[in-house]
Design a protein around this motif. Structure first.
Motif, short mmCIF file in Angstrom:
data_model
loop_
_atom_site.label_atom_id
_atom_site.label_comp_id
_atom_site.label_asym_id
_atom_site.label_seq_id
_atom_site.Cartn_x
_atom_site.Cartn_y
_atom_site.Cartn_z
N PRO A 172 27.45 -21.06 10.48
CA PRO A 172 27.84 -19.71 11.13
C PRO A 172 27.36 -19.44 11.72
CG PRO A 172 27.67 -20.47 8.91
CD PRO A 172 27.82 -21.53 9.14
N LYS A 173 27.31 -18.50 12.64
CA LYS A 173 26.45 -17.19 13.62
C LYS A 173 26.79 -16.43 13.84
CE LYS A 173 26.33 -21.97 16.95
NZ LYS A 173 26.37 -22.12 16.12
N ALA A 232 17.20 -7.47 15.12
CA ALA A 232 17.95 -8.67 13.84
C ALA A 232 17.92 -8.47 12.19
CB ALA A 232 17.08 -10.19 14.33
N LYS A 233 16.51 -7.83 12.32
CA LYS A 233 16.80 -7.46 11.13
C LYS A 233 17.63 -6.41 10.45
CE LYS A 233 13.37 -6.72 7.43
NZ LYS A 233 11.51 -6.05 7.07
N GLU A 234 17.63 -5.61 10.81
CA GLU A 234 18.28 -4.60 11.29
C GLU A 234 20.34 -4.45 11.07
OE1 GLU A 234 19.17 0.29 10.26
OE2 GLU A 234 17.46 -1.24 10.70
N MET A 235 19.80 -5.61 11.77
CA MET A 235 21.45 -5.18 11.72
C MET A 235 22.16 -6.96 11.20
SD MET A 235 23.23 -3.28 13.77
CE MET A 235 24.78 -4.08 14.61
N ASP A 236 21.20 -7.99 10.41
CA ASP A 236 21.54 -9.26 9.73
C ASP A 236 22.22 -9.76 10.63
OD1 ASP A 236 20.99 -10.62 8.11
OD2 ASP A 236 22.48 -10.08 6.85
N VAL A 237 21.61 -10.29 12.36
CA VAL A 237 21.89 -11.42 13.31
C VAL A 237 21.13 -12.97 13.88
CG1 VAL A 237 24.31 -9.37 13.93
CG2 VAL A 237 21.70 -9.56 15.02
N GLU A 238 21.67 -13.19 14.04
CA GLU A 238 20.57 -14.20 14.71
C GLU A 238 20.35 -14.11 16.19
OE1 GLU A 238 21.95 -18.78 13.32
OE2 GLU A 238 23.63 -17.19 13.18
N TYR A 239 21.71 -13.27 16.65
CA TYR A 239 21.53 -13.47 18.55
C TYR A 239 21.36 -12.07 18.61
CZ TYR A 239 21.68 -18.51 18.45
OH TYR A 239 21.02 -19.69 17.75
N LEU A 240 21.45 -12.05 20.21
CA LEU A 240 21.62 -10.62 20.50
C LEU A 240 22.16 -10.97 22.34
CD1 LEU A 240 19.12 -9.71 18.35
CD2 LEU A 240 19.63 -7.27 19.66
N SER A 260 17.24 -15.15 21.27
CA SER A 260 17.74 -15.49 19.85
C SER A 260 16.42 -14.71 19.14
CB SER A 260 17.07 -16.45 19.60
OG SER A 260 16.93 -17.45 18.52
N ALA A 261 17.30 -14.03 17.83
CA ALA A 261 16.59 -13.00 17.59
C ALA A 261 14.99 -13.35 16.56
CB ALA A 261 17.94 -11.42 16.46
N LYS A 262 15.91 -14.27 15.47
CA LYS A 262 14.82 -14.86 14.93
C LYS A 262 13.55 -15.30 15.52
CE LYS A 262 17.50 -14.02 11.28
NZ LYS A 262 18.97 -14.66 10.58
N GLU A 263 13.99 -15.74 16.41
CA GLU A 263 12.66 -16.44 17.03
C GLU A 263 11.54 -15.79 18.19
OE1 GLU A 263 13.60 -20.21 18.68
OE2 GLU A 263 14.64 -20.38 17.03
#
Length: 625
Positions: A172-173, A232-240, A260-263
């Motif tokens: 899931p992405k 990423a933390k606010e929206m709970d997503v992996e990418y922007l 890549s939001a997490k990295e």
């Protein structure tokens, strides 16, 4: 089997017989079935829904399709002939429904059904008959064991080799699409900045398995200058996906980058120097690039949605984007401007289905806000939604609008469910459709499903206050008052509107019968609207006249401040002034859309035995008898 189960089965068998007797009549639908069975549409809807979990139209359609499968197996009729025999006016639509129901096209039914019939008969025979099986020989056992070992080894090697690729393809992405930053001083560019990325977002949201966070949330966060990791933390997503736009002479320069939001690192970036006439190819190109970079495997339908061109006229497209911009501002003046812009777009391209869908949205929302009378706004909205679908039947926006009309204005529960389900099937990341479907479920009393769908909408759009307001009402309607208070706090954190916060909590305290706390909250709310007056007299009213006198004052003051609303009827109902409550509800019912949820309103439960209230429910197709 108990008597209820027997009655249910007999009822469903009778319905099935009636449908089968009218199988060839494509016009035989919900209304005709209700008339044949001797029930109202609403009675039939709730009975079929409770016993099968299906809408009436779905129940009818599945009977038609089951008969179609039987005919295809046992006759030499063509697919088209069968489609007409079972009441489908369009063979193309029949093919789609048949495939959705059985998982294979009708042209393959004979082969499929033969093998399936053999399998079913074999299983049934096995269940009825004790079978003696000879012991297999040692040679057979050894051979099978060798095949299993070799197969397992080869399977493991293949799995190991492709594991990384498959994980990338099917995990899931999630992505948030932020509006382009307008680097110019030209405010006219702003509608392009938002509209371009909204178009990309909409295209991506058609992809099943990709969670796409909505534009309203991204605009809020985009204005806060957060880092990619913080977003990423606010929206709970992996990418922007973010970027910027700036005019350069006759062209505009657009920079876009996928992060890549997490990295907190770039996955892909590019810049484009485009004429306005080249915006549409740019949008389809960027949408395709994103799916490539995320290694998403697309179905043919998803590829078509991403690359779809709704108009070849770039000026019409520009006018549509500008119309969407003004629509989002949600004021009477801007709704009117959006309608004008959509009409200009249609003057350039009369087959531009998105512009028709935009008109449908603007008219129905203007009507909901009270800017247009129902008799004006409702037929226009419905007409334009149907025009949009006549051009493109896979337009989720138009289906959602028709679902909202059926729920709040027409009280046509079967159509509401069908249209909203269709919107979600077409666009599985469409937050508005999840919200509307949750509202529909709340209106018909399915609280569990209402909660599931509003939670899904909040997941897709975690900063949109309207979703939390809907969630608050869902908790309140379901008697989960502590959770409703928690949701009220979240709305305040997002909205910072104290008067709304006080009024929400005031209603909860009334349901809890915590009258002293309710009085305190109301005084604070009243003081916000009357800052120069001393509210001490309100406490005096409560001391001298108790709950009844206090709520009578509340009703009169609320009417002066807010006008005729359902809340006013609620206040009267709480103190037993049934006549006043009924008069208000009748007044609201004449302006459809204002009282769709009254059946399960916890404030109005004492009205349920009043014949006038029951008459209102019958007019809304919601009576139990």
């Amino acid at each position: 089997m108990n008597s209820n189960s027997g009655n249910d089965k007999a009822f469903l068998n009778r319905l099935t017989s009636i449908v089968e007797a009218n199988l060839g009549d494509e016009n035989f639908g919900v209304s005709e079935l209700a008339q044949e069975i001797g029930m109202s549409r609403s009675q039939l809807f709730f009975r079929v829904k409770s016993e099968t979990g299906k809408s009436v139209s779905q129940f009818i359609r599945e009977i038609r399709l089951s008969k179609a499968l039987e005919l295809l197996k046992q006759s030499k009729l063509t697919v088209s002939e069968v489609s007409y025999r079972v009441g489908f006016g369009s063979p193309a639509y029949f093919n789609k429904c048949f495939h959705d129901r059985f998982g294979f096209p009708p042209g393959e039914a004979k082969n499929q059904s033969d093998s399936e019939s053999d399998s079913v008969q074999h299983l049934e025979k096995s269940n009825r008959t004790k079978v003696t099986i000879r012991q297999p020989s040692i040679l057979i056992v050894v051979s099978v064991a060798i095949i299993v070992v070799i197969g397992s080894y080869l399977g493991y090697q293949t799995f190991s080799k492709n594991k990384s690729q498959n994980e990338l393809s099917f995990a899931p992405k999630s992505i948030v699409v932020l509006p382009l930053k307008n680097l110019s001083n030209n405010p006219e560019i702003q509608y392009l900045a938002g509209g371009i990325m909204e178009d990309i977002l909409t295209r991506l949201s058609y992809i099943d398995g990709l969670i796409v966070k909505s534009r309203i949330s991204s605009e809020k966060i985009g204005s806060e200058n957060l880092t990619a990791r913080e977003v990423a933390k606010e929206m709970d997503v992996e990418y922007l996906l973010e970027g910027s736009i700036i005019p350069e002479g006759e062209k505009i320069r657009i920079n876009v980058q996928l992060i890549s939001a997490k990295e907190d690192k770039h996955v892909w970036a590019n810049h484009y120097d485009k004429d306005l006439n080249e915006i549409l190819p740019f949008i389809t190109e960027v949408s395709s690039q994103i799916t490539n970079q995320l290694k998403i495997i697309l179905s043919s339908e998803e590829k078509e949605q991403i690359q779809k061109v709704y108009t070849e006229n770039m000026e019409a497209y520009r006018l549509y984007l500008e119309g969407r911009f003004y629509y989002q501002l949600r004021t009477k003046k801007n709704f009117k401007k959006s309608i004008d812009l959509y009409n200009q777009a249609l003057a350039l391209d009369s087959n531009y289905c998105l512009a028709y869908a935009g008109l449908a949205d603007s008219y129905i929302t203007s009507t909901w806000y009270g800017y247009l009378p129902v008799k004006t706004g409702l037929p226009l909205s419905k007409t334009f939604a149907l025009k949009a679908l006549k051009i493109d039947r896979n337009l989720a926006e138009a289906h959602a609008t028709l679902g909202a009309i059926a729920t709040y204005f027409e009280f046509d529960w079967d159509t509401a469910e069908k249209e909203l389900k269709m919107a979600l099937k077409i666009n599985p990341s469409y937050a508005r459709a999840y919200k509307l479907y949750s509202e529909y479920m709340d209106v018909i009393g399915n609280k569990e499903m209402a909660r599931q769908y509003i939670d899904k909408a909040k997941l897709l759009n975690p900063s949109y206050t309207n979703l939390y307001s809907m969630s608050f009402h869902s908790y309140m309607w379901n008697g989960e008052l502590d959770k409703a208070l928690e949701e009220s706090e979240k709305i305040f954190d997002l909205q910072k509107k104290e008067t709304n916060f006080l009024l929400r909590n005031f209603r909860i305290r009334l349901l809890q019968d915590s009258i002293p706390q309710a009085v305190d909250l109301f005084i604070k709310w009243w003081s916000a609207y009357n800052p120069d007056e001393d509210p001490a007299f309100i406490e005096e009213i409560y001391r001298e006249n108790g709950k009844e006198g206090f709520l009578r004052f509340v009703a009169e003051d609320y009417k002066k401040e807010k006008g005729i609303r359902v809340e006013l009827a609620e206040f009267y109902a709480l103190i037993g002034e049934t006549d006043s409550a009924i008069i208000i509800l009748k007044d609201l019912a004449s302006e459809k859309g204002k009282c769709a949820s009254i059946k399960y309103d916890p404030f109005l439960q004492d009205l349920k035995k009043d014949p006038r209230f029951l008459a209102l429910l019958r007019n809304m197709n919601m009576a139990d008898d």
